[in-house]
Design an enzyme around this catalytic site. Structure first.
Site, PDB file in Angstrom:
ATOM      1  N   LYS A 132       1.288  -0.624  15.473  1.00  0.00           N
ATOM      2  CA  LYS A 132       2.653  -0.467  15.560  1.00  0.00           C
ATOM      3  C   LYS A 132       3.154  -1.590  16.378  1.00  0.00           C
ATOM      4  CE  LYS A 132       3.770   3.164  13.270  1.00  0.00           C
ATOM      5  NZ  LYS A 132       3.961   2.766  11.946  1.00  0.00           N
ATOM      6  N   PRO A 163      -3.767  -0.274  18.846  1.00  0.00           N
ATOM      7  CA  PRO A 163      -3.932  -0.619  17.843  1.00  0.00           C
ATOM      8  C   PRO A 163      -3.712   0.446  16.444  1.00  0.00           C
ATOM      9  CG  PRO A 163      -5.854  -1.381  18.635  1.00  0.00           C
ATOM     10  CD  PRO A 163      -5.316  -0.806  19.623  1.00  0.00           C
ATOM     11  N   HIS A 206       0.724  -1.044   0.091  1.00  0.00           N
ATOM     12  CA  HIS A 206      -0.017   0.074  -0.302  1.00  0.00           C
ATOM     13  C   HIS A 206       0.537   1.200  -0.042  1.00  0.00           C
ATOM     14  CE1 HIS A 206      -3.988  -1.894   1.730  1.00  0.00           C
ATOM     15  NE2 HIS A 206      -3.381  -2.531   0.660  1.00  0.00           N
ATOM     16  N   TYR A 233       3.806   6.543   9.910  1.00  0.00           N
ATOM     17  CA  TYR A 233       3.018   5.469   9.795  1.00  0.00           C
ATOM     18  C   TYR A 233       3.898   4.277   8.935  1.00  0.00           C
ATOM     19  CZ  TYR A 233      -1.004   2.950   8.277  1.00  0.00           C
ATOM     20  OH  TYR A 233      -2.085   1.849   8.335  1.00  0.00           O
ATOM     21  N   TYR A 245      -8.818   5.069   8.240  1.00  0.00           N
ATOM     22  CA  TYR A 245      -9.059   5.508   9.275  1.00  0.00           C
ATOM     23  C   TYR A 245     -10.082   6.442   9.605  1.00  0.00           C
ATOM     24  CZ  TYR A 245      -4.633   2.857  10.434  1.00  0.00           C
ATOM     25  OH  TYR A 245      -3.716   1.878  10.479  1.00  0.00           O
TER      26      TYR A 245
END
Ligand code: APR
Ligand code: PHB
Length: 407
Positions: free
Chosen positions: A314, A310, A89, A402, A218
């Site tokens: 990580k 979560p 991704h 990220y 998200y």
């Protein structure tokens, strides 16, 4: 029954050795990866796992691998299936009360991407690799106790098939997760614990339906947070924020899908494909760090030393970066008699751990519903999102974190 070198009898394929160089407690991803790397580097090791292999492989956990994790798995010789089946991704989406933002990870973080590949698959690949190399992983090892950690010759005792065993070693790697014995073997006055427990959990569902989007979403919504994730082009993983006292049994699939749709922007909800769940569970959210990550000859790695919520995925990635530092230290010890990297293990690992703790805490704080923080808290969340949406510097910082900070 087989006769072990220690003279003890044990059922199953693996005999119990009397001694090894590195004794690894816990056969989750951290323990197995360390074992695999050490074996390839010629360092003898044994893994002691409390559960059966089937149990370990049935646990559903997160599924986003940072570039550094992908690289280390390849280095350990367990990257082939991940490279075939993992989904690369190069972006991720954040939706904030119906405002949308796509973060171009690759463009913002110097070409770094993430790979969507379930932790369950990583663990299965590691077990297959341990088998292929003839690694010793002892399952259903009960009552593991660690001894003489401050001496140069620590050892562990445990019960296997009803018999008590002892393994002597040079070092113990405590990779036995948050509830394991390793961290609890360190005297209380030698550890500093830092903890933040969030007033909600995540209700998650796994289903064989195509994901609602090619990239993760998200989503922050006035009803609460939701995450649209996936395992493949035909298997989806979704979560919604839920109160801590919710019971999974009260959540039919229909109730979950309806609630999820209510937490998502209308166009995303309209595309949602629903179906029967394969798994459904509730996980509480917490941030936790134990310092230092070493006591004498015991080194903690992964969830044994720290937990992240979560949001940001990580947990597994931090376990892998710990293993990287610990592996470097152990190899320098055995190959060159150099203990500098081992001496610095806790400091190096914790420097990265705290930055991942910060990022996970920030994502959690920005995207979940916290009614107790009132209108001021809600405006702070909006300002965080506005800043991210309008500042390339903020986006670059997000993407760097990220996709994973360098080791
Ligand atoms: N003796 C032996 N093994 C134990 C003991 C014990 N006393 N206690 C726990 N274990 C085993 C558990 O059964 C588990 O298989 O240790 C293993 C720890 O594995 P994980 O909990 O998966 O932790 P870790 O390997 O550090 O992986 C990091 O990343 O996504 C996150 O939390 C997620 O599992 C995850 C983690
Ligand atoms: C998951 O796919 O399970 C997942 C993905 C991203 C997260 C957490 C969990 O931040």
């Amino acid at each position: 029954m087989t006769e072990g070198p220690s003279g003890s009898l044990s059922a199953g394929a693996s005999a119990v050795p009397a001694r090894t160089q590195v004794l690894v407690i816990g056969g989750g991803p951290a323990g197995l990866l360390l074992s695999q790397l050490l074996h390839r580097a010629g360092v003898d090791n044994v893994v002691l796992e409390r559960r059966s292999r089937a149990y370990v492989l049935s646990r559903i956990r997160a599924g986003v691998l940072e570039q550094g994790t992908v690289d280390l798995l390849r280095q350990a010789g367990v990257g082939a299936r991940m490279d075939r089946k993992g989904l690369v991704h190069d972006g991720v989406e954040i939706s904030f009360h119906n405002r949308r933002l796509r973060l171009d990870l690759a463009g913002l973080a110097g070409g770094r991407t993430v790979t969507v590949y379930g932790q369950t698959e990583v663990t299965a690949d590691l077990y297959a690799a341990r088998d292929a190399m003839g690694g010793t992983v002892l399952h259903e090892a009960e009552d593991v106790a660690l001894h003489d950690l401050e001496s140069a010759s620590p050892f562990a005792t445990f019960t296997l098939d009803g018999e008590t065993h002892r393994i002597d070693c040079d070092f113990i790697a405590g990779c036995d997760g948050f509830h394991g014995v390793s961290r609890r073997s360190i005297p209380e006055d030698r550890l500093k614990l830092f903890e933040l427990v969030y007033p909600f959990g995540w209700l998650g569902i796994l289903a064989d339906v195509p994901p609602v989007s090619d990239e993760l979403i998200y989503a922050s919504h006035e009803k609460g947070f939701a995450l649209c994730s996936m395992r493949s082009s035909t298997r989806s993983r979704y979560y919604i924020q839920c109160p801590l006292d919710e019971k999974v049994g009260d959540w039919s699939d229909d109730r979950f899908w309806e609630a999820l749709a209510g937490h998502l922007p209308a166009d995303v909800a309209a595309r949602l494909v629903t179906g029967p769940s394969i798994e459904k569970s509730i996980a509480p959210l917490r941030s936790f760090v134990a310092e230092p990550m070493r006591h004498g000859r015991l080194f903690l790695a992964g969830d044994a030393a720290h937990i992240v919520p979560p949001t940001g995925a990580k947990g597994l990635n931090l376990a892998v970066s710990d293993v990287h530092y610990l592996f470097e230290g152990l190899v320098a010890h055995y190959a060159a008699g150099d203990d500098q990297a081992l001496e610095r293990y806790s400091e190096r690992a914790l420097a990265r751990v705290w930055k991942a703790e910060r990022f996970s805490w920030w994502m959690t704080s920005t995207l979940h519903s916290f009614p107790e923080t009132g209108p001021f808290g809600a405006r702070m969340q909006r300002a965080e999102f506005d800043y991210l949406a309008t500042s390339r510097a903020a986006q670059a910082a997000f993407a760097e974190n990220y996709a994973g900070l360098p080791y």
